[in-house]
Design a protein around this motif. Structure first.
Motif, mmCIF file in Angstrom:
data_model
loop_
_atom_site.group_PDB
_atom_site.id
_atom_site.type_symbol
_atom_site.label_atom_id
_atom_site.label_comp_id
_atom_site.label_asym_id
_atom_site.label_seq_id
_atom_site.Cartn_x
_atom_site.Cartn_y
_atom_site.Cartn_z
ATOM 1 N N ILE A 9 0.840 -1.200 0.000
ATOM 2 C CA ILE A 9 0.000 0.000 0.000
ATOM 3 C C ILE A 9 0.874 1.249 0.000
ATOM 4 O O ILE A 9 0.612 2.201 -0.731
ATOM 5 C CB ILE A 9 -0.964 -0.005 1.209
ATOM 6 N N ALA A 10 1.927 1.235 0.802
ATOM 7 C CA ALA A 10 2.821 2.394 0.871
ATOM 8 C C ALA A 10 3.558 2.618 -0.442
ATOM 9 O O ALA A 10 3.869 3.759 -0.789
ATOM 10 C CB ALA A 10 3.827 2.220 2.009
ATOM 11 N N THR A 11 3.827 1.556 -1.183
ATOM 12 C CA THR A 11 4.601 1.682 -2.424
ATOM 13 C C THR A 11 3.721 1.688 -3.674
ATOM 14 O O THR A 11 4.247 1.725 -4.791
ATOM 15 C CB THR A 11 5.635 0.548 -2.543
ATOM 16 N N ARG A 12 2.407 1.683 -3.494
ATOM 17 C CA ARG A 12 1.485 1.659 -4.641
ATOM 18 C C ARG A 12 1.750 2.843 -5.571
ATOM 19 O O ARG A 12 1.940 3.964 -5.127
ATOM 20 C CB ARG A 12 0.046 1.708 -4.139
ATOM 21 N N ILE A 72 8.315 -3.621 14.720
ATOM 22 C CA ILE A 72 8.076 -3.958 13.313
ATOM 23 C C ILE A 72 7.947 -2.680 12.497
ATOM 24 O O ILE A 72 8.566 -2.531 11.441
ATOM 25 C CB ILE A 72 6.810 -4.832 13.164
ATOM 26 N N GLY A 73 7.161 -1.725 12.987
ATOM 27 C CA GLY A 73 6.974 -0.459 12.283
ATOM 28 C C GLY A 73 8.276 0.291 12.092
ATOM 29 O O GLY A 73 8.545 0.832 11.014
ATOM 30 N N ASP A 74 9.118 0.332 13.129
ATOM 31 C CA ASP A 74 10.413 1.008 13.021
ATOM 32 C C ASP A 74 11.302 0.347 11.977
ATOM 33 O O ASP A 74 11.973 1.022 11.198
ATOM 34 C CB ASP A 74 11.131 1.027 14.375
ATOM 35 N N ARG A 75 11.303 -0.979 11.955
ATOM 36 C CA ARG A 75 12.132 -1.701 10.980
ATOM 37 C C ARG A 75 11.634 -1.464 9.553
ATOM 38 O O ARG A 75 12.428 -1.305 8.633
ATOM 39 C CB ARG A 75 12.151 -3.190 11.294
ATOM 40 N N VAL A 76 10.311 -1.444 9.375
ATOM 41 C CA VAL A 76 9.751 -1.194 8.052
ATOM 42 C C VAL A 76 10.102 0.223 7.599
ATOM 43 O O VAL A 76 10.518 0.437 6.461
ATOM 44 C CB VAL A 76 8.220 -1.406 8.036
ATOM 45 N N MET A 77 9.953 1.189 8.498
ATOM 46 C CA MET A 77 10.275 2.571 8.135
ATOM 47 C C MET A 77 11.740 2.705 7.746
ATOM 48 O O MET A 77 12.070 3.370 6.763
ATOM 49 C CB MET A 77 9.928 3.527 9.282
ATOM 50 N N VAL A 119 7.148 8.164 3.592
ATOM 51 C CA VAL A 119 6.220 9.133 4.176
ATOM 52 C C VAL A 119 4.816 8.539 4.259
ATOM 53 O O VAL A 119 4.121 8.716 5.265
ATOM 54 C CB VAL A 119 6.218 10.451 3.372
ATOM 55 N N ARG A 120 4.394 7.800 3.245
ATOM 56 C CA ARG A 120 3.071 7.164 3.276
ATOM 57 C C ARG A 120 2.953 6.202 4.452
ATOM 58 O O ARG A 120 1.964 6.203 5.180
ATOM 59 C CB ARG A 120 2.815 6.399 1.983
ATOM 60 N N PHE A 121 3.969 5.348 4.605
ATOM 61 C CA PHE A 121 3.930 4.385 5.700
ATOM 62 C C PHE A 121 3.939 5.112 7.040
ATOM 63 O O PHE A 121 3.182 4.768 7.952
ATOM 64 C CB PHE A 121 5.114 3.410 5.615
ATOM 65 N N ASN A 171 0.254 7.747 12.782
ATOM 66 C CA ASN A 171 -1.097 8.249 12.942
ATOM 67 C C ASN A 171 -1.218 9.756 12.697
ATOM 68 O O ASN A 171 -1.731 10.494 13.536
ATOM 69 C CB ASN A 171 -1.618 7.880 14.342
ATOM 70 N N PHE A 172 -0.748 10.210 11.528
ATOM 71 C CA PHE A 172 -0.891 11.623 11.174
ATOM 72 C C PHE A 172 -2.376 11.955 11.114
ATOM 73 O O PHE A 172 -3.158 11.223 10.522
ATOM 74 C CB PHE A 172 -0.265 11.918 9.811
ATOM 75 N N SER A 173 -2.753 13.088 11.696
ATOM 76 C CA SER A 173 -4.164 13.441 11.715
ATOM 77 C C SER A 173 -4.473 14.717 10.942
ATOM 78 O O SER A 173 -5.631 15.007 10.671
ATOM 79 C CB SER A 173 -4.656 13.578 13.154
ATOM 80 N N GLU A 174 -3.459 15.494 10.607
ATOM 81 C CA GLU A 174 -3.692 16.723 9.850
ATOM 82 C C GLU A 174 -2.471 17.054 9.005
ATOM 83 O O GLU A 174 -1.405 16.459 9.166
ATOM 84 C CB GLU A 174 -4.058 17.880 10.774
#
Length: 172
Positions: free
Chosen positions: A72-75, A108-113, A125-127, A133-136
């Motif tokens: 999804i992040a690389t779409r 897991i999230g840190d390793r993926v980033m 940036v997408r991931f 949890n960017f909200s704005e």
């Protein structure tokens, strides 16, 4: 292997070959009941991993869920599928070889980033927008500003040891 189309328990292997640089076996199968064809992958699993969520909930690690979030992040980005598959396999091997049977979602999230940072800035940036949890719009702006500063200091997507020539017309 259960057929994904009709649910029958019997399928016949039509073709097998190594995949992911020998780390997996790709099998083409045909259902003996409905004739549907599908592909399965067989991989070595060093240990059963459990993911500890921020909410306190625990669930089994799901490689496919990890792959979906990265896809999804690389779409719509020019990222080779083989590069992503090697990245995902490498992340899973790191987690399994870590010595612990439980890993946090944050780890897991840190390793993926970290892995995405070296592959594609936009995917990174997408991931991050979902993971953090960017909200704005300000959240994006602050994150991209930080990314640009790190790139300017040679610590961005090119890697910490490689100098960055982005935006610097005098760079070699």
């Amino acid at each position: 292997m259960r057929c994904p189309y009709c649910g029958a328990d019997n399928s016949q292997v039509k073709e097998s070959r190594p995949s992911e640089e020998g780390a997996a076996i790709r099998r083409r199968r045909a259902c003996t009941v409905c004739g549907g064809r599908f592909t399965t992958f067989e991989r070595v699993q060093l240990r059963e991993l459990t993911v500890a969520k921020r909410s306190g909930k625990r669930e089994p690690f799901d490689r496919d869920k990890l792959a979906r979030s990265i896809q999804i992040a690389t779409r719509k980005r020019c990222v080779d599928g083989d590069v992503l598959e090697r990245m995902i396999s490498g992340l899973v091997r790191q987690l399994e070889a870590g010595g612990e049977s439980e890993v946090t979602a944050a780890e897991i999230g840190d390793r993926v980033m970290e892995a995405l940072k070296g592959i594609d800035d936009v995917a990174y940036v997408r991931f991050a927008s979902v993971y953090r949890n960017f909200s704005e719009a300000r959240d994006f702006e602050a994150f991209v500003t930080e990314l640009a500063q790190n790139v300017g200091q040679g610590r961005g997507a090119a890697g910490a040891d490689e100098p960055s020539d982005r935006g610097d017309p005098e760079a070699p």
